[in-house]
Design a protein around this motif. Structure first.
Motif, PDB file in Angstrom:
ATOM      1  N   ARG A 101      10.944   3.319   3.167  1.00  0.00           N
ATOM      2  CA  ARG A 101      11.868   2.288   2.670  1.00  0.00           C
ATOM      3  C   ARG A 101      12.088   1.184   3.697  1.00  0.00           C
ATOM      4  NH1 ARG A 101      14.647   6.950   0.994  1.00  0.00           N
ATOM      5  NH2 ARG A 101      16.232   6.706   2.603  1.00  0.00           N
ATOM      6  N   ILE A 102      12.277   1.578   4.950  1.00  0.00           N
ATOM      7  CA  ILE A 102      12.621   0.575   5.953  1.00  0.00           C
ATOM      8  C   ILE A 102      11.395  -0.157   6.493  1.00  0.00           C
ATOM      9  CG2 ILE A 102      14.667   1.873   6.612  1.00  0.00           C
ATOM     10  CD1 ILE A 102      13.248   2.695   9.157  1.00  0.00           C
ATOM     11  N   ALA A 103      10.197   0.367   6.209  1.00  0.00           N
ATOM     12  CA  ALA A 103       8.982  -0.252   6.747  1.00  0.00           C
ATOM     13  C   ALA A 103       8.725  -1.635   6.153  1.00  0.00           C
ATOM     14  CB  ALA A 103       7.777   0.647   6.498  1.00  0.00           C
ATOM     15  N   ARG A 117      -2.036 -11.399   8.449  1.00  0.00           N
ATOM     16  CA  ARG A 117      -1.801 -10.443   7.369  1.00  0.00           C
ATOM     17  C   ARG A 117      -1.299  -9.152   8.003  1.00  0.00           C
ATOM     18  NH1 ARG A 117      -4.668  -6.178   4.837  1.00  0.00           N
ATOM     19  NH2 ARG A 117      -4.178  -5.927   2.631  1.00  0.00           N
ATOM     20  N   ALA A 118      -0.116  -8.709   7.595  1.00  0.00           N
ATOM     21  CA  ALA A 118       0.491  -7.515   8.164  1.00  0.00           C
ATOM     22  C   ALA A 118       0.536  -6.404   7.131  1.00  0.00           C
ATOM     23  CB  ALA A 118       1.907  -7.820   8.657  1.00  0.00           C
ATOM     24  N   VAL A 119       0.303  -5.177   7.585  1.00  0.00           N
ATOM     25  CA  VAL A 119       0.353  -4.037   6.678  1.00  0.00           C
ATOM     26  C   VAL A 119       1.086  -2.880   7.331  1.00  0.00           C
ATOM     27  CG1 VAL A 119      -1.886  -4.689   5.687  1.00  0.00           C
ATOM     28  CG2 VAL A 119      -1.789  -2.880   7.405  1.00  0.00           C
ATOM     29  N   PHE A 120       1.640  -2.036   6.480  1.00  0.00           N
ATOM     30  CA  PHE A 120       2.135  -0.730   6.900  1.00  0.00           C
ATOM     31  C   PHE A 120       1.356   0.285   6.094  1.00  0.00           C
ATOM     32  CE2 PHE A 120       4.963   2.962   6.219  1.00  0.00           C
ATOM     33  CZ  PHE A 120       5.088   3.378   7.539  1.00  0.00           C
ATOM     34  N   ALA A 121       0.721   1.214   6.777  1.00  0.00           N
ATOM     35  CA  ALA A 121      -0.133   2.193   6.113  1.00  0.00           C
ATOM     36  C   ALA A 121       0.238   3.606   6.547  1.00  0.00           C
ATOM     37  CB  ALA A 121      -1.607   1.926   6.427  1.00  0.00           C
ATOM     38  N   MET A 131       0.930   0.877   2.120  1.00  0.00           N
ATOM     39  CA  MET A 131       2.252   0.961   1.505  1.00  0.00           C
ATOM     40  C   MET A 131       2.865  -0.427   1.295  1.00  0.00           C
ATOM     41  SD  MET A 131       2.956   4.215   1.045  1.00  0.00           S
ATOM     42  CE  MET A 131       4.723   4.486   1.077  1.00  0.00           C
ATOM     43  N   TYR A 132       2.666  -1.299   2.268  1.00  0.00           N
ATOM     44  CA  TYR A 132       3.188  -2.666   2.172  1.00  0.00           C
ATOM     45  C   TYR A 132       2.170  -3.633   2.767  1.00  0.00           C
ATOM     46  CZ  TYR A 132       7.724  -0.480   1.313  1.00  0.00           C
ATOM     47  OH  TYR A 132       8.750   0.267   0.790  1.00  0.00           O
TER      48      TYR A 132
END
Length: 270
Positions: A101-103, A117-121, A131-132
């Motif tokens: 949730r907080i990512a 380009r940023a990602v959270f995986a 995920m984002y």
């Protein structure tokens, strides 16, 4: 694996015993294949779906009818599509853990600060899952890849996660999924990968030298939960020609590590 025929509600259904003593149902597996194939085809008629799955049209129609009655499939004319029921399920999955949730806000922050380009995986079943994703001013591409699965060894985020896993777990992932090449720069040798993961573990930063996409470099860092276990990774990507040595090796890693520290602090608070 042992296959037997059993009856559920009067229907003959293939049942397979797995090596761990569990049992899987072939009819459920087929329904899940219908869902995946509908997604891949972006909707399809019964005959199109049957051809793609190499199944009888009557079998495919029965699965579609069941999915439709349970509101997981909708029909427009004679074309079937996945329903919005999956939107609710996906939202639940992405928000079931506090870390997930907080990512989101930190991923957006990275995109704004780095203009990349940023990602959270995260890792699930030996593969990475986005995920984002957020696109900065100089992002490589803007379309959403949320939910897309990828090979961990090909990306900075994936190598960040692998660096925090026990060696045996890494070897198991390689045994399961292999080390396929996406570009000529992709690591395809397990010893080379293990050696690089040691470096990532020591530095806390992973680099992607055009290993997933030609012309694209990326930097990633792992993030841990309160229990010390890896929960995922943040990464930023940009065209290689925008990544001079200082930016690639110093500036972006420092930004990522700072955001990772903030994320871990917030995630540790109850």
């Amino acid at each position: 694996m042992h296959v037997a025929n059993v009856k559920y509600d009067g229907l003959n259904v293939s049942s397979m015993s797995t090596t761990d003593g569990g049992r899987t149902l072939q009819t459920t597996a087929t329904s899940l294949r219908v869902v995946e194939t509908l997604r891949e085809l972006d909707g399809a008629r019964v005959t199109e779906l049957a051809e793609a799955m190499e199944l009888a049209p009557s079998t495919v129609h029965a699965h579609l009818t069941t999915l439709a009655e349970n509101e997981y499939v909708v029909k427009s004319g004679d074309v079937y599509h996945l329903s919005l029921a999956f939107l609710s399920l996906g939202d639940y999955v992405r928000n079931r853990r506090k870390a997930y949730r907080i990512a989101e806000s930190y991923t957006e922050q990275l995109a704004d600060e780095t203009e990349c380009r940023a990602v959270f995986a995260v890792e699930e079943n030996g593969r990475g899952v986005y995920m984002y994703t957020y696109s900065g001013q100089h992002a490589v591409w803007t379309y959403s890849t949320v939910g897309k699965r990828f090979h961990l060894h090909q990306t900075a985020a994936g190598k960040s996660i692998l660096s925090q896993l026990p060696r045996q777990r890494v070897e198991d992932v390689v045994d399961e999924w292999g080390l396929p090449a996406a570009t000529e720069h992709t690591i395809t040798d397990v010893d080379t990968l293990l050696e690089q993961l040691e470096t990532v573990r020591d530095r806390g930063v992973a680099f992607n030298h055009e290993e997933q996409l030609d012309g694209v470099k990326a930097v990633g860092v792992p993030v841990k939960g309160a229990d010390g276990r890896v929960v995922g990774a943040f990464s930023v990507a940009s065209p290689a020609n925008r990544m001079n040595d200082d930016r690639f090796e110093t500036d972006l890693p420092e930004t990522l590590l700072g955001v990772a520290n903030e994320f871990e602090l917030e995630n540790s608070l109850t």
